[in-house]
Design an enzyme around this catalytic site. Sequence first.
Site, PDB file in Angstrom:
ATOM      1  CB  SER A 144      -0.560  -0.140   1.447  1.00  0.00           C
ATOM      2  OG  SER A 144      -0.245   0.061   2.494  1.00  0.00           O
ATOM      3  CG  ASP A 365      -2.664   4.783   8.004  1.00  0.00           C
ATOM      4  OD1 ASP A 365      -0.811   4.678   8.540  1.00  0.00           O
ATOM      5  OD2 ASP A 365      -2.891   4.712   7.260  1.00  0.00           O
ATOM      6  CG  HIS A 368      -0.548   4.042   4.559  1.00  0.00           C
ATOM      7  ND1 HIS A 368      -1.903   3.268   5.529  1.00  0.00           N
ATOM      8  CD2 HIS A 368      -0.641   3.043   3.653  1.00  0.00           C
ATOM      9  CE1 HIS A 368      -1.432   2.020   5.133  1.00  0.00           C
ATOM     10  NE2 HIS A 368      -1.065   1.730   3.868  1.00  0.00           N
TER      11      HIS A 368
END
Length: 388
Positions: A144, A365, A368
């Site tokens: 990702s 998060d 990312h």
Amino acid sequence: MAPPKRRQRQPCLLLILLAACSVLNSCAAAATTGTLGIRHKPGKQHNSTRHGGGGGGGGSRPGGGLSSCNLFQGSWVYDETLPMYDTAGCPFVEPEFDCQKYGRPDKQYLKYRWRPSSCELPRFNGQELLRRWRGKKILFVGDSISLNQWQSLACMLHAAAPASRTAYRRGNPVSTVTFQEYGVSVAYYRSTYLVDIVEEPAGRVLKLDSITGDASWLAADVLVFNTWHWWTHTGRDQPWDFVQDGGQVMKDMDRLTAFSKGMSTWARWVDSNVDTSRTKVYFQGISPTHYNGAEWGERSRSCAQQTQPIAGSAYPAGPVPAQSAVRAALSGMSKPVYLLDITLMSQLRRDAHPSAYSGGHPGNDCSHWCLAGLPDAWNQILYASLLA
């Protein structure tokens, strides 16, 4: 299928800068690392304006004045002209990266530009990239974090050529944005480990010495590989039951050791399968996380509610151990592979993660990156190298 064994080679590693560098002094210096790394046979002069593996060209070129500049050593400076695009106008962004849409209250993180210590990085010119790479395919292969970088580049190009018709296909494992007027496709192939995971009667087996690849990998003009984050996943978060190293199958093993073995398999696959006279190959360096504030002197903090980068050009906790595994794999290769050494510049951006402001990643998060944001700077460096 595991790639065939290669003959032992002992060429030296030389480092080149994005546009033009003088040849390094000797093979003894080749073990060091710095900017985009390229290997070539000892004794062969490296043309100071040649980057190897495609996308060259003459004339006045972006990056042409970057001689003797390490693009990955520098600091972040405030720039009111940023960001380069508004995600509200980009149809390719995943909810997990769209921090403004999902309520992030501050916007200062959008305004930081990466400035190398000894030069200025060329401004991104998406129309120039589309023109120069007409009919070409750029493919990001990885997890990702590759998805993050792919969507960043797609948005940057869309903002630069908003009138260009696009064809967008989101799939698994392949997703593609095609800028139809130029015949340029920017694609993402999801491969979290790069090496194979095979369903067997005993369960799912992560095979450290096997990489099948895909025909689409070999058809690309630019390949940008990435893997690391999934190697640290354990328990229910890992998508395999056993790990196989040669003839030995085990329930688990040291993850950094496993990653090193997987990187060596990937390196052998590139050497055996990729024609680097037509395909330029990159490895995206290790993308860091910011869950542990002790790394930068704030023990009880994470990326949550951070609004500014870490000042200066050094990260208090130092390098990520996986960086050594990447460099070791690249140093043993016979084909030219360029390292996008993004780790330090990303370590300094504790403020650039979605944290709680993600539409598809519940919780905090700190892995990312928001879009627009840090991956745009990665792509600015990629742009400079592609047009150098």
